[in-house]
Every structure is written in C-alpha cells, then in structure tokens.
Design an enzyme around this catalytic site. Sequence first.
Site, PDB file in Angstrom:
ATOM      1  N   GLU A 305      43.169  37.744  30.183  1.00 48.51           N
ATOM      2  CA  GLU A 305      41.990  37.045  30.701  1.00 48.51           C
ATOM      3  C   GLU A 305      41.579  35.895  29.794  1.00 48.51           C
ATOM      4  O   GLU A 305      41.128  34.840  30.257  1.00 48.51           O
ATOM      5  CB  GLU A 305      40.835  38.036  30.869  1.00 48.51           C
ATOM      6  N   TRP A 308      43.825  33.123  30.685  1.00 47.87           N
ATOM      7  CA  TRP A 308      43.355  32.468  31.913  1.00 47.87           C
ATOM      8  C   TRP A 308      42.275  31.429  31.576  1.00 47.87           C
ATOM      9  O   TRP A 308      42.266  30.329  32.132  1.00 47.87           O
ATOM     10  CB  TRP A 308      42.774  33.500  32.887  1.00 47.87           C
ATOM     11  N   ASN A 372      33.059  40.071  37.495  1.00 49.26           N
ATOM     12  CA  ASN A 372      34.144  39.134  37.778  1.00 49.26           C
ATOM     13  C   ASN A 372      34.847  39.425  39.101  1.00 49.26           C
ATOM     14  O   ASN A 372      35.149  38.508  39.873  1.00 49.26           O
ATOM     15  CB  ASN A 372      35.168  39.147  36.643  1.00 49.26           C
TER      16      ASN A 372
END
Length: 496
Positions: A305, A308, A372
């Site tokens: 993450e 990302w 999220n």
Amino acid sequence: MSDQKACVLHWFRNDLRLADNPALTAAATRAADEALPLLCCFIICPEQWKQHDEAPIKLDFLRRTLWELGKALEERGNYLFLLTANTFSEVPDVLETFVKAIDAQALFFNEEYWVNEHRRDQAVAGRLLPVMRSLHSYRDQSILPVKSIRTQAGEPYKVFTPYKRSWLEHTDGSPISLWPKPPQTVTPDKPLVAAANRAATRADTAKAIAEVFAALELTDSTAWAAGEDAAHDELEAFIDSRAEDYDTLRDKPAVNGTSQISRFLANGTLSGRQCYVVATEARRRLKAEGASEHATKGFTTWISELIWRDFYIHLMTDNPRLSMHQPFKADTDQLQWNEDSSGFEAWCEGRTGIPLVDAAMRQLKQTGWMHNRLRMVTAMFFTKNLFLDWRLGERYFMRNLVDGYLPSNNGGWQWSASTGTDAAPYFRVFNPVSQSRSHDPDGEFIRRFVPELADLDNKSIHDPGKAQRKACDYPEAIVDLKTTRALAIERFKNLG
C-alpha cells in the site's frame, strides 16, 4: 547582545516534522557549519486552500499540527514564523519581504510537484535568487525519489505491478535510510527575532496560529491526535498490534484493521520512508524469529500500500494534467456523465438506499475519514451506478477528508471510474450489496452509521425489503444496481 543578523531559513510545506526531513536537516547543518541561527517559516494560503478544496477538518488538523511543530522547535531554541499569502501568486512577495527582514543567506525546502505548487516555486526562485546566496530543494514526499523508477525504455510506468517489481528491486539493492536528526543550531538573537516578527506575525507561535486560523471556517479535528509524537505513537501501535493481521482485516470496515495514519502522511508529519523502514524492520525481525507466513504477510501487504502511494505520486509528477482535473485515459473524457443533482445529494447525505454506501458516506460526514475499501465501493457506485462525473466525487472527498491528499485521492477515484492508469477494467463494477455481505457480514458497520437499520437481522440489513424500509423510514434504492451496471458498461464500450 550579538550583532549577528544573517541566518539560514527553512520553509516548511508538506513536511511538518523534525525527523527524517531532508531540507530541514540540510538547513540546520548549514547553519551549524557557519555558526548562523536557523529560522523556520510556514506560509498560510487561505484562498489557495479554498481553491484546492482543502477540507475544514483537514485545515483544523493542520492548525493543531503547526502548534505542535512550533512547540517542538521552541524546545530546540528555534522558532516557527507564520507568514500569510492569500494565494500562491503572493508567495514570492511575502517571502522576499521576510528574507530581506532577517537577512537569510540561504533558503531550504522540500519539493512539491503539483502544477500550482511547481509554478509557485519557479516564481519564488526567480524572485529570491537575486537577493540571497542560494536556494536548496530536496525530494521528500515519496519513498523513492520521483522520476527514479523507469522502464527499460526510460519511460514512466503506467501499470502498478511492473512498477512495484522495479520499486522493490531498487529498495533491495539500495536499502532505504532515514535522514539524521537536524543538528542543534545557534539560537536566534532578539534583534533577528524582532525583525522576523515585523515581517511575519510574532514569536508566540500558539497565539499566531490562533489569530491566523480564526478567520477560516474550520471543523473540529480533536478526535484525531495531531503532531509528530502522536504520529509515531500511532505508527508504533499499528506495527505492534495490528500489522500482522493487516492482510486479513484491512477490508473489514467494522474492525480497526488499518493503520489510520494517512492524515499524518498527508501533511508530512510522518514520511513514507519512516513507515517503510519501520515495517521492513518489523518484518525482518519476525522472519528471524521464525514467525508464520501469515504474520509477515500482513507487513508485506501494508508495504504494498505504501508503494501504491508512491506510484500515484510518481504518476502525477510525470503527468501534470492529473492535478488539473484531467483523466489519464484521454478517450474517457468523451463520456457523457449523467447530470443528476438529486442523486449526487443523496450520495453525499448517505440516503441512496444502499446500506453500505450510506454507512460509508455518513462515516465520512461524521468523522472526516472513510475506510479505504469503502472509498472504492462508494466511488464505483458514484461513477458506475449513478454514472456521475468522477471529478465531482473527487472534489467532495477532498472537501471532507481529514487525510485528503491529491495524488492518492485522484488515483483512487480514477481507478474506480476506470479513467486512470492501471484502473479497474470498466466491466469490473463492485456490487455494494455483495461487498457488504463479504466485508461486513454481521452488519456491524452499517448498524453503527445507519442506526435506523440496527434492528434488522444480519441478512436483511444488507438489502432490506420494501416493508422493512418503510418500517425503518429508510429510502428505496435510488438506482437498480444491475440495470445501471449494464448501462455503464455499454457507455464505456461505445468509446471504441
């Protein structure tokens, strides 16, 4: 009393921390080497913030973060001076006045990459270079420097998986290290502080912050701890107690299974580097102790993450149009989005008749934050089922999120809308009822934020029947999920 007048200046922006701060450490080192005092400033830009859709709760969180930062600097004998420029266009004038008042010999700052910020910094450089010895900028917002990850052809990556592979190869070959703490510097003498006060506000940081922010319409953010110490406390708590289970719990909105440190990353109270180093060290330690694959998988997933986040930063840096409301896939700008003000309002208010969507939107409105997984669910419902322009949803999120961060918010919305790079294929449309049953099976999250449905059984709560909706005073779904999904797919197909 010293007759010393010159100083070194650090300009805080999206880096509101003392630790692992490249520009601040370099500025303090320069000041210590030349026996000059170090001064620090932050520029309040109320009208620019409004233009950038900064949320009132995020600005209140910024106010409290600045107060904590000011205290930390004063404990070191430094000061945080607040300057005010209504918009970025006024920043060169404001900085020039300040620099001349304190006779700053050098200015240090960490880069910001979006279009308006880049233009501001170019204007600042053009104005200040003739009146001071040097300006120094450092790359900071991403873990790996922007433009450092390229394909074999030297082009930016457009797909996450090969980008991640290359990213990991870079970090394996050259482990990430943190910047050392800034060295102690000479304490500014009273004449210098007085000169700074005339150009800025006053040395009493708390009073200055209160005065400057009093004119802004803020939303109370005290439910969210602020400051560098709080950031490290929350990061440590996540690593110690929840990171091992991150892979299995991160998609369950009723569970505290995510890090919830995004607000610190958004204004730079924590750096991505700090998060990555702490996570990799914890994973390495677990492996050395013979921990299970499950335990280390949680850390690996969280690190992904972080990558990302880097990907979206690098993407926006290489494609400035993304910070100017443009889709990455140019052909998708031909889509004729619906004009449905009542549908938009129902989505904003959490009255769509889709329980998980409504619970998520009410969570955002009540807390300034959204899980999220639900950001993807609500965004895909918005762009595929309501078929509303993703830019409207992106803006609404920015106007309400305590952790609103342009690259991540834009990247997430374009992923959901199938207009961005490496986006969800247009034919992949989340069904919010199925998502609800999978990720909130007992309806715990829905009951928390849609209390009128609290007495329904675990099956019905995800998609109540007509009689149940009437009894609960809960609306019918404003769209048919199956029909609108098919229509959205057809519209994308027609792009050719």
